[in-house]
Write a protein that holds these residues in place. Structure first.
Motif, PDB file in Angstrom:
ATOM      1  N   VAL A   6       0.841  -1.190   0.000  1.00 33.09           N
ATOM      2  CA  VAL A   6       0.000   0.000   0.000  1.00 33.09           C
ATOM      3  C   VAL A   6       0.874   1.236   0.000  1.00 33.09           C
ATOM      4  O   VAL A   6       1.827   1.330   0.766  1.00 33.09           O
ATOM      5  N   GLN A   7       0.512   2.180  -0.841  1.00 30.49           N
ATOM      6  CA  GLN A   7       1.277   3.418  -0.926  1.00 30.49           C
ATOM      7  C   GLN A   7       0.990   4.281   0.299  1.00 30.49           C
ATOM      8  O   GLN A   7      -0.165   4.482   0.670  1.00 30.49           O
ATOM      9  N   ALA A   8       2.031   4.748   0.954  1.00 31.23           N
ATOM     10  CA  ALA A   8       1.845   5.633   2.099  1.00 31.23           C
ATOM     11  C   ALA A   8       1.330   6.982   1.611  1.00 31.23           C
ATOM     12  O   ALA A   8       1.794   7.514   0.592  1.00 31.23           O
ATOM     13  N   ILE A   9       0.348   7.538   2.320  1.00 31.98           N
ATOM     14  CA  ILE A   9      -0.264   8.805   1.925  1.00 31.98           C
ATOM     15  C   ILE A   9       0.276   9.903   2.833  1.00 31.98           C
ATOM     16  O   ILE A   9       0.147   9.836   4.051  1.00 31.98           O
ATOM     17  N   ASP A  10       0.856  10.908   2.252  1.00 30.58           N
ATOM     18  CA  ASP A  10       1.436  12.007   3.016  1.00 30.58           C
ATOM     19  C   ASP A  10       0.346  12.903   3.600  1.00 30.58           C
ATOM     20  O   ASP A  10      -0.771  12.964   3.077  1.00 30.58           O
ATOM     21  N   PRO A  11       0.669  13.628   4.692  1.00 36.24           N
ATOM     22  CA  PRO A  11      -0.279  14.617   5.220  1.00 36.24           C
ATOM     23  C   PRO A  11      -0.653  15.642   4.144  1.00 36.24           C
ATOM     24  O   PRO A  11       0.123  15.926   3.234  1.00 36.24           O
ATOM     25  N   ILE A  12      -1.828  16.188   4.269  1.00 33.52           N
ATOM     26  CA  ILE A  12      -2.333  17.141   3.275  1.00 33.52           C
ATOM     27  C   ILE A  12      -1.806  18.536   3.604  1.00 33.52           C
ATOM     28  O   ILE A  12      -2.002  19.053   4.705  1.00 33.52           O
ATOM     29  N   VAL A  13      -1.139  19.130   2.641  1.00 27.07           N
ATOM     30  CA  VAL A  13      -0.610  20.485   2.797  1.00 27.07           C
ATOM     31  C   VAL A  13      -1.415  21.420   1.895  1.00 27.07           C
ATOM     32  O   VAL A  13      -1.383  21.289   0.664  1.00 27.07           O
ATOM     33  N   LEU A  14      -2.158  22.343   2.502  1.00 29.14           N
ATOM     34  CA  LEU A  14      -2.940  23.300   1.719  1.00 29.14           C
ATOM     35  C   LEU A  14      -1.987  24.280   1.046  1.00 29.14           C
ATOM     36  O   LEU A  14      -1.233  25.001   1.711  1.00 29.14           O
ATOM     37  N   SER A  61     -10.382  13.379  15.280  1.00 27.45           N
ATOM     38  CA  SER A  61      -9.552  12.471  14.497  1.00 27.45           C
ATOM     39  C   SER A  61      -9.058  13.187  13.242  1.00 27.45           C
ATOM     40  O   SER A  61      -9.523  14.281  12.900  1.00 27.45           O
ATOM     41  N   PRO A  62      -8.080  12.591  12.519  1.00 33.00           N
ATOM     42  CA  PRO A  62      -7.607  13.207  11.280  1.00 33.00           C
ATOM     43  C   PRO A  62      -8.760  13.522  10.336  1.00 33.00           C
ATOM     44  O   PRO A  62      -9.796  12.860  10.341  1.00 33.00           O
ATOM     45  N   VAL A  63      -8.568  14.531   9.491  1.00 36.74           N
ATOM     46  CA  VAL A  63      -9.680  15.052   8.699  1.00 36.74           C
ATOM     47  C   VAL A  63     -10.067  14.140   7.534  1.00 36.74           C
ATOM     48  O   VAL A  63     -11.205  14.189   7.065  1.00 36.74           O
ATOM     49  N   ALA A  64      -9.139  13.321   7.040  1.00 38.45           N
ATOM     50  CA  ALA A  64      -9.405  12.558   5.816  1.00 38.45           C
ATOM     51  C   ALA A  64      -9.403  11.057   6.067  1.00 38.45           C
ATOM     52  O   ALA A  64      -8.531  10.526   6.770  1.00 38.45           O
ATOM     53  N   THR A  69      -6.411   6.943   7.553  1.00 36.28           N
ATOM     54  CA  THR A  69      -6.638   8.294   8.074  1.00 36.28           C
ATOM     55  C   THR A  69      -5.431   9.174   7.770  1.00 36.28           C
ATOM     56  O   THR A  69      -4.285   8.784   7.992  1.00 36.28           O
ATOM     57  N   VAL A  70      -5.716  10.355   7.250  1.00 31.93           N
ATOM     58  CA  VAL A  70      -4.673  11.316   6.885  1.00 31.93           C
ATOM     59  C   VAL A  70      -5.114  12.685   7.391  1.00 31.93           C
ATOM     60  O   VAL A  70      -6.266  13.077   7.223  1.00 31.93           O
ATOM     61  N   ASP A  71      -4.205  13.407   7.991  1.00 27.54           N
ATOM     62  CA  ASP A  71      -4.544  14.718   8.561  1.00 27.54           C
ATOM     63  C   ASP A  71      -3.903  15.833   7.751  1.00 27.54           C
ATOM     64  O   ASP A  71      -3.052  15.594   6.878  1.00 27.54           O
ATOM     65  N   ILE A 121     -14.070  25.703  13.748  1.00 25.98           N
ATOM     66  CA  ILE A 121     -14.279  24.463  12.981  1.00 25.98           C
ATOM     67  C   ILE A 121     -15.293  23.590  13.710  1.00 25.98           C
ATOM     68  O   ILE A 121     -15.015  23.076  14.793  1.00 25.98           O
ATOM     69  N   LYS A 122     -16.449  23.412  13.117  1.00 22.71           N
ATOM     70  CA  LYS A 122     -17.434  22.488  13.674  1.00 22.71           C
ATOM     71  C   LYS A 122     -17.329  21.118  13.004  1.00 22.71           C
ATOM     72  O   LYS A 122     -17.622  20.097  13.615  1.00 22.71           O
ATOM     73  N   ASP A 123     -16.937  21.123  11.725  1.00 21.62           N
ATOM     74  CA  ASP A 123     -16.718  19.865  11.018  1.00 21.62           C
ATOM     75  C   ASP A 123     -15.766  20.130   9.865  1.00 21.62           C
ATOM     76  O   ASP A 123     -15.845  21.165   9.193  1.00 21.62           O
ATOM     77  N   LEU A 124     -14.859  19.221   9.650  1.00 17.88           N
ATOM     78  CA  LEU A 124     -13.914  19.292   8.531  1.00 17.88           C
ATOM     79  C   LEU A 124     -13.496  17.856   8.246  1.00 17.88           C
ATOM     80  O   LEU A 124     -12.706  17.277   8.970  1.00 17.88           O
ATOM     81  N   LYS A 125     -14.038  17.316   7.154  1.00 13.41           N
ATOM     82  CA  LYS A 125     -13.862  15.879   6.943  1.00 13.41           C
ATOM     83  C   LYS A 125     -13.868  15.558   5.449  1.00 13.41           C
ATOM     84  O   LYS A 125     -14.594  16.181   4.667  1.00 13.41           O
ATOM     85  N   ILE A 126     -13.060  14.565   5.076  1.00 18.09           N
ATOM     86  CA  ILE A 126     -13.072  13.986   3.734  1.00 18.09           C
ATOM     87  C   ILE A 126     -13.330  12.494   3.872  1.00 18.09           C
ATOM     88  O   ILE A 126     -12.598  11.798   4.585  1.00 18.09           O
ATOM     89  N   LEU A 127     -14.359  12.011   3.201  1.00 18.86           N
ATOM     90  CA  LEU A 127     -14.687  10.587   3.229  1.00 18.86           C
ATOM     91  C   LEU A 127     -14.624  10.025   1.815  1.00 18.86           C
ATOM     92  O   LEU A 127     -15.213  10.599   0.891  1.00 18.86           O
ATOM     93  N   GLU A 128     -13.914   8.934   1.664  1.00 23.47           N
ATOM     94  CA  GLU A 128     -13.801   8.298   0.347  1.00 23.47           C
ATOM     95  C   GLU A 128     -14.377   6.896   0.365  1.00 23.47           C
ATOM     96  O   GLU A 128     -14.501   6.261   1.418  1.00 23.47           O
TER      97      GLU A 128
END
Length: 372
Positions: free
Chosen positions: A32-40, A65-68, A82-84, A114-121
């Protein structure tokens, strides 16, 4: 997953390139490919606010918990990784907001909650390499008044997207666009409402007046040129030892509006007695009427003290009603204490010397307020 962590010299190991299978002790394990943290990413300023700046961010999420929650690979099934944001949700968002919007601290300070910040796949069709995702975003924009945060606006939004199984680079632009949408929505609102929304204004002008109109009904409003008469006591006498009783009280009404960019607060104070709740037993004399008039005077004195306190308050558009209400309730309690003290010390008017002392004390304060 680091391959070096799985290396065991005593076991057969077949190393393949990323995306192939690793065989450990004859058992297949998906690489599995490691997923890096999300940088805006910040490419330029989003816009230049004319009336505010972002002072900070509060993470008020129930779930920290992490956002993604992302699909890591084609054979991951329902297992998500989970990725933050880099540095965490609060730090990552705050860093981005400070970068895309100028920090002019001479303007109104705004806090983003922030009341909610989430990415679901979700993996669409296992093995087909298609991922469907959705961004959920719920922000509250609040004005920092120093002593409290004043709620201005909520934004709830999000974006749906699709990506290839290895196209992790598509996630950040979608999240960034959703965040930018919230900022644009708030900016449009504040530009439109900057002179019409009371919470956003800073100047308050308080206008105070007494209500003295005599409508000839059950209520007598205090007027220094209109003393009470026994005819005002129309209630049925109670079964007690008192010769008379008065129902005297205080109240206020408030209204507010915007005038030339300033909040006008109009306060109408009322000191009154109710005829139907005030009574006299049989005939009485001027001495007894004076005792009841002094109850009315005490209520008026307390109201004048309240008016003085209100005029000295530092009222803000977001708190004037709450502050005035608080001091009104304190004045109401003060009135009740003074009325009880007055009756106790004068023995309900039977103690002549004490009654005269109270007469002088009340007259002195009435003169102080220009009512005598």
């Amino acid at each position: 997953m680091r391959i070096s962590q799985l290396y065991m010299p005593t076991l057969p190991l077949l190393l393949g390139c990323l995306g192939q299978l690793l065989f450990l002790s004859g058992r297949p394990v998906a690489a599995v490919q490691a997923i890096d943290p999300i940088v805006l990413k910040v490419t330029s300023q989003l816009f230049v606010p004319s009336d505010y700046y972002i002072k900070g961010v509060i993470d008020d999420r129930t779930d920290r918990s992490p956002v993604a929650f992302l699909v890591p690979g084609a054979n991951s099934g329902r297992q998500l990784e989970t990725v933050d944001l880099e540095g965490g949700a609060l730090k990552g968002l705050e860093t981005y907001l400070f970068a895309v919007l100028p920090q002019n601290q001479k303007l109104k300070p705004i806090v983003v909650r922030i009341k909610d910040l989430k990415i679901l796949e979700e993996l669409k069709g296992e093995g087909k390499g298609l991922v469907a995702g959705e961004v959920f975003l719920d922000f509250s924009f609040e004005l920092d008044r120093g002593d409290e945060l004043v709620h201005l606006l909520d934004f709830q939004g999000g974006i749906s997207y699709k990506r290839g199984i290895r196209q992790f680079y598509l996630i950040e632009p979608v999240l960034r666009r959703s965040i930018n949408n919230s900022l644009t929505y708030f900016n449009d609102w504040i530009e439109k409402e900057s002179k019409n929304e009371i919470k956003l204004l800073s100047d308050v002008q308080v206008r105070i007046r007494d209500y003295r109109e005599d409508l000839g009904d059950d209520t007598v409003f205090y007027n220094p040129i209109r003393p009470l008469t026994w005819a005002d006591f129309k209630g049925r006498p109670r079964f007690n030892n008192y010769a008379a009783s008065i129902f005297a009280s205080i109240s206020y009404e408030g209204d507010s509006w915007i005038e030339d960019g300033e909040v006008i607060v109009d306060l109408v104070f009322k000191t009154y007695m109710l005829k139907s709740a005030s009574w006299v037993r049989g005939t009485n004399n001027s001495y007894g009427l004076n005792h009841e008039q002094r109850h009315f005077d005490i209520a008026k004195i307390v109201m004048e003290r309240l008016k003085e306190r209100v005029q000295q308050l530092d009222l803000q558009p977001h708190n004037f009603d709450r502050k005035v209400s608080f001091h009104y309730l304190e004045a109401y309690r003060e009135m009740n204490r003074l009325q009880e003290q007055y009756d106790r010390e004068t023995a309900h008017g039977l103690n002549g010397p004490a009654q005269e002392r109270w007469n002088q004390k009340i007259d002195e304060e009435l003169r102080h307020f220009g009512l005598k």
